[in-house]
Write an enzyme that holds these catalytic residues in place. Structure first.
Site, PDB file in Angstrom:
ATOM      1  N   ILE A  21      -3.422  44.692 -14.305  1.00  0.00           N
ATOM      2  CA  ILE A  21      -2.071  44.146 -14.461  1.00  0.00           C
ATOM      3  C   ILE A  21      -1.974  43.345 -15.763  1.00  0.00           C
ATOM      4  O   ILE A  21      -0.969  43.410 -16.473  1.00  0.00           O
ATOM      5  CB  ILE A  21      -1.749  43.244 -13.238  1.00  0.00           C
ATOM      6  CG1 ILE A  21      -1.759  44.071 -11.946  1.00  0.00           C
ATOM      7  CG2 ILE A  21      -0.414  42.529 -13.419  1.00  0.00           C
ATOM      8  CD1 ILE A  21      -1.782  43.244 -10.662  1.00  0.00           C
ATOM      9  N   SER A 144      -0.706  36.172  -4.628  1.00  0.00           N
ATOM     10  CA  SER A 144      -0.735  37.414  -3.845  1.00  0.00           C
ATOM     11  C   SER A 144      -0.163  37.148  -2.468  1.00  0.00           C
ATOM     12  O   SER A 144      -0.256  36.025  -1.962  1.00  0.00           O
ATOM     13  CB  SER A 144      -2.183  37.891  -3.687  1.00  0.00           C
ATOM     14  OG  SER A 144      -2.253  38.915  -2.719  1.00  0.00           O
ATOM     15  N   TYR A 171     -10.605  34.785  -0.831  1.00  0.00           N
ATOM     16  CA  TYR A 171      -9.551  35.286  -1.728  1.00  0.00           C
ATOM     17  C   TYR A 171      -8.180  34.767  -1.263  1.00  0.00           C
ATOM     18  O   TYR A 171      -7.369  34.293  -2.067  1.00  0.00           O
ATOM     19  CB  TYR A 171      -9.579  36.818  -1.747  1.00  0.00           C
ATOM     20  CG  TYR A 171      -8.532  37.437  -2.647  1.00  0.00           C
ATOM     21  CD1 TYR A 171      -8.638  37.341  -4.038  1.00  0.00           C
ATOM     22  CD2 TYR A 171      -7.436  38.128  -2.124  1.00  0.00           C
ATOM     23  CE1 TYR A 171      -7.675  37.910  -4.878  1.00  0.00           C
ATOM     24  CE2 TYR A 171      -6.475  38.705  -2.951  1.00  0.00           C
ATOM     25  CZ  TYR A 171      -6.612  38.588  -4.333  1.00  0.00           C
ATOM     26  OH  TYR A 171      -5.662  39.149  -5.157  1.00  0.00           O
ATOM     27  N   LYS A 175      -5.557  32.436  -3.367  1.00  0.00           N
ATOM     28  CA  LYS A 175      -4.191  32.868  -3.709  1.00  0.00           C
ATOM     29  C   LYS A 175      -3.152  31.897  -3.127  1.00  0.00           C
ATOM     30  O   LYS A 175      -2.090  31.703  -3.712  1.00  0.00           O
ATOM     31  CB  LYS A 175      -3.963  34.304  -3.215  1.00  0.00           C
ATOM     32  CG  LYS A 175      -4.793  35.328  -3.991  1.00  0.00           C
ATOM     33  CD  LYS A 175      -4.296  35.526  -5.405  1.00  0.00           C
ATOM     34  CE  LYS A 175      -5.295  35.326  -6.476  1.00  0.00           C
ATOM     35  NZ  LYS A 175      -4.773  35.518  -7.833  1.00  0.00           N
TER      36      LYS A 175
HETATM   37  N1  LIG Z   1      -4.468  44.571  -7.649  1.00  0.00           N
HETATM   38  C1  LIG Z   1      -3.794  44.100  -6.625  1.00  0.00           C
HETATM   39  O1  LIG Z   1      -3.477  44.815  -5.665  1.00  0.00           O
HETATM   40  C2  LIG Z   1      -3.393  42.666  -6.588  1.00  0.00           C
HETATM   41  C3  LIG Z   1      -2.624  42.214  -5.498  1.00  0.00           C
HETATM   42  C4  LIG Z   1      -2.228  40.889  -5.455  1.00  0.00           C
HETATM   43  C5  LIG Z   1      -2.605  40.033  -6.479  1.00  0.00           C
HETATM   44  N2  LIG Z   1      -3.363  40.499  -7.522  1.00  0.00           N
HETATM   45  C6  LIG Z   1      -3.735  39.545  -8.564  1.00  0.00           C
HETATM   46  O2  LIG Z   1      -3.425  40.106  -9.833  1.00  0.00           O
HETATM   47  C7  LIG Z   1      -4.251  39.491 -10.829  1.00  0.00           C
HETATM   48  C8  LIG Z   1      -4.786  40.559 -11.774  1.00  0.00           C
HETATM   49  O3  LIG Z   1      -5.671  41.369 -11.033  1.00  0.00           O
HETATM   50  P1  LIG Z   1      -5.836  42.943 -11.266  1.00  0.00           P
HETATM   51  O4  LIG Z   1      -5.451  43.586  -9.998  1.00  0.00           O
HETATM   52  O5  LIG Z   1      -5.231  43.368 -12.537  1.00  0.00           O
HETATM   53  O6  LIG Z   1      -7.438  43.009 -11.311  1.00  0.00           O
HETATM   54  P2  LIG Z   1      -8.496  43.525 -12.411  1.00  0.00           P
HETATM   55  O7  LIG Z   1      -8.088  44.831 -12.957  1.00  0.00           O
HETATM   56  O8  LIG Z   1      -9.819  43.396 -11.740  1.00  0.00           O
HETATM   57  O9  LIG Z   1      -8.370  42.422 -13.535  1.00  0.00           O
HETATM   58  C9  LIG Z   1      -8.871  41.136 -13.317  1.00  0.00           C
HETATM   59  C10 LIG Z   1      -8.992  40.438 -14.651  1.00  0.00           C
HETATM   60  O10 LIG Z   1      -9.558  39.141 -14.415  1.00  0.00           O
HETATM   61  C11 LIG Z   1     -10.625  38.958 -15.325  1.00  0.00           C
HETATM   62  N3  LIG Z   1     -11.634  38.037 -14.816  1.00  0.00           N
HETATM   63  C12 LIG Z   1     -12.395  38.164 -13.697  1.00  0.00           C
HETATM   64  N4  LIG Z   1     -13.252  37.123 -13.607  1.00  0.00           N
HETATM   65  C13 LIG Z   1     -13.023  36.344 -14.686  1.00  0.00           C
HETATM   66  C14 LIG Z   1     -13.592  35.139 -15.157  1.00  0.00           C
HETATM   67  N5  LIG Z   1     -14.612  34.540 -14.516  1.00  0.00           N
HETATM   68  N6  LIG Z   1     -13.135  34.608 -16.303  1.00  0.00           N
HETATM   69  C15 LIG Z   1     -12.139  35.206 -16.988  1.00  0.00           C
HETATM   70  N7  LIG Z   1     -11.545  36.355 -16.603  1.00  0.00           N
HETATM   71  C16 LIG Z   1     -11.998  36.917 -15.459  1.00  0.00           C
HETATM   72  C17 LIG Z   1     -11.209  40.344 -15.497  1.00  0.00           C
HETATM   73  O11 LIG Z   1     -12.027  40.385 -16.641  1.00  0.00           O
HETATM   74  P3  LIG Z   1     -13.428  41.237 -16.668  1.00  0.00           P
HETATM   75  O12 LIG Z   1     -13.052  42.599 -17.114  1.00  0.00           O
HETATM   76  O13 LIG Z   1     -14.254  40.471 -17.627  1.00  0.00           O
HETATM   77  O14 LIG Z   1     -13.982  41.203 -15.264  1.00  0.00           O
HETATM   78  C18 LIG Z   1      -9.944  41.155 -15.615  1.00  0.00           C
HETATM   79  O15 LIG Z   1      -9.440  41.058 -16.925  1.00  0.00           O
HETATM   80  C19 LIG Z   1      -5.323  38.718 -10.070  1.00  0.00           C
HETATM   81  O16 LIG Z   1      -5.005  37.353 -10.078  1.00  0.00           O
HETATM   82  C20 LIG Z   1      -5.215  39.262  -8.653  1.00  0.00           C
HETATM   83  O17 LIG Z   1      -5.611  38.324  -7.679  1.00  0.00           O
HETATM   84  C21 LIG Z   1      -3.765  41.790  -7.598  1.00  0.00           C
END
Ligand SMILES: NC(=O)c1ccc[n+]([C@@H]2O[C@H](COP(=O)([O-])OP(=O)(O)OC[C@H]3O[C@@H](n4cnc5c(N)ncnc54)[C@H](OP(=O)(O)O)[C@@H]3O)[C@@H](O)[C@H]2O)c1
Length: 283
Positions: A21, A144, A171, A175
């Site tokens: 995202i 979330s 988690y 959130k």
């Molecule tokens: N996907 C869903 O269904 C969903 C639903 C509800 C909420 N969300 C929320 O949406 C947000 C984005 O998630 P996403 O789904 O796009 O997941 P994603 O593709 O796994 O991206 C997560 C991002 O967070 C970074 N990250 C993880 N650990 C970190 C750390 N210690 N320091 C700095 N950066 C870090 C990752 O970097 P690296 O590449 O270095 O790991 C990556 O850039 C999150 O807050 C998640 O909780 C997602």
């Protein structure tokens, strides 16, 4: 009707903009004329996004800053490097997140809570003065609907390694913390030029689920996944279109919605704020 709250050339800092995202959010903000700063763990993994943005013939080149949200020292260094750039800051997107990761952060907090909430809490504190001096600005925190699964916040558990097998319980608490943080921040920023929003992006096909046990993933798929492009829409709405008077609200599908009861508990939000402040300053 002009319902846009951004001006070409404004500066946005987004955490975790290399994949998922956050990647789409960074690209779309750059297309709208923002100068984008991506804070994340790896320049190597972020370089393709920087190249992509810089190939769009945008006026402003995208920048990378190192940030590991699991380390307060790294968060402090990231804020210091940002301030050293001598840029204004109009938009902070607290996007990065982990799910299902187990253990402790470098400063001894439960891993998911530490990365998803405490790291962003500290980063926001360190950049707030800059935002207040940058004119109209906003903070968008990606929460979330998983916050609904949190039955309470066990303060002691936040200072111990992850205890649930899947990490989903932790988690949910992290959130909930994102949501309460955003609401409390709005209260504290009332009457200033800074507004703040939290949101559920939908259930999105990203790498976030890489650490949950294999058997949990098919269950997540049951309801169908959004694409990262669809998943970034509510973040982008909060970043550019949500009215200032809706500061503090929680969004889904680009509309304010009611969070779960705990997410509306202002005493809990204040208690979380006070503890977070002590924790980030102590470590
Ligand atoms: N996907 C869903 O269904 C969903 C639903 C509800 C909420 N969300 C929320 O949406 C947000 C984005 O998630 P996403 O789904 O796009 O997941 P994603 O593709 O796994 O991206 C997560 C991002 O967070 C970074 N990250 C993880 N650990 C970190 C750390 N210690 N320091 C700095 N950066 C870090 C990752 O970097 P690296 O590449 O270095 O790991 C990556 O850039 C999150 O807050 C998640 O909780 C997602």
């Amino acid at each position: 009707m002009n319902n846009e709250f951004y001006i070409h050339g404004q500066v946005a800092l987004i955490t975790g903009g290399n994949v998922g995202i956050g990647r789409i959010t960074a690209i779309e903000l750059a297309k709208k004329g923002f100068k984008v700063v991506i804070a994340g763990r790896s320049l190597e993994r972020t370089q393709p996004v920087l190249n992509h943005i810089n190939s769009l013939a945008v006026d402003e080149q995208a920048i990378f800053l190192p940030l590991d949200l699991a380390s307060f020292a790294s968060v402090r260094e990231c804020a210091r490097l940002f301030l050293q750039l001598n840029l204004p800051l109009h938009l902070l997107v607290n996007n990065a997140g982990v799910a299902g990761l187990r253990g402790l952060t470098k400063d001894g907090f439960e891993m998911t809570f530490g990365v998803n909430h405490l790291g962003h809490f500290l980063l926001t504190q360190l950049l707030l003065e800059k935002m207040q001096s940058s004119g109209l600005s906003r903070i968008v925190t990606v929460s979330s609907r998983a916050h609904k699964r949190a039955a309470s916040i066990d303060w002691d558990a936040l200072c111990r390694p992850t205890s649930s097998w899947t990490g989903i319980r932790e988690y949910a608490v992290s959130k909930l913390a994102n949501l309460l943080f955003s609401a409390e921040l709005a209260k504290r920023l009332q009457g200033t030029s800074v507004s703040t929003y939290s949101l559920h992006p939908g259930v999105v096909d990203t790498e976030i689920w890489r650490s949950v046990p294999d058997w949990v993933r098919p269950l997540l798929r049951l309801r169908g996944f959004l694409t990262p492009e669809e998943g970034a829409l509510t973040t982008l709405h909060c970043a550019m279109h949500a009215p200032q008077q809706e500061s503090g609200l929680y969004y889904a599908d680009s509309k304010p919605i009611q969070p779960a009861e705990l997410g509306r508990n202002s005493e809990l939000a204040t208690a979380l704020w006070e503890r977070s402040k002590v924790w980030v300053n102590k470590a």
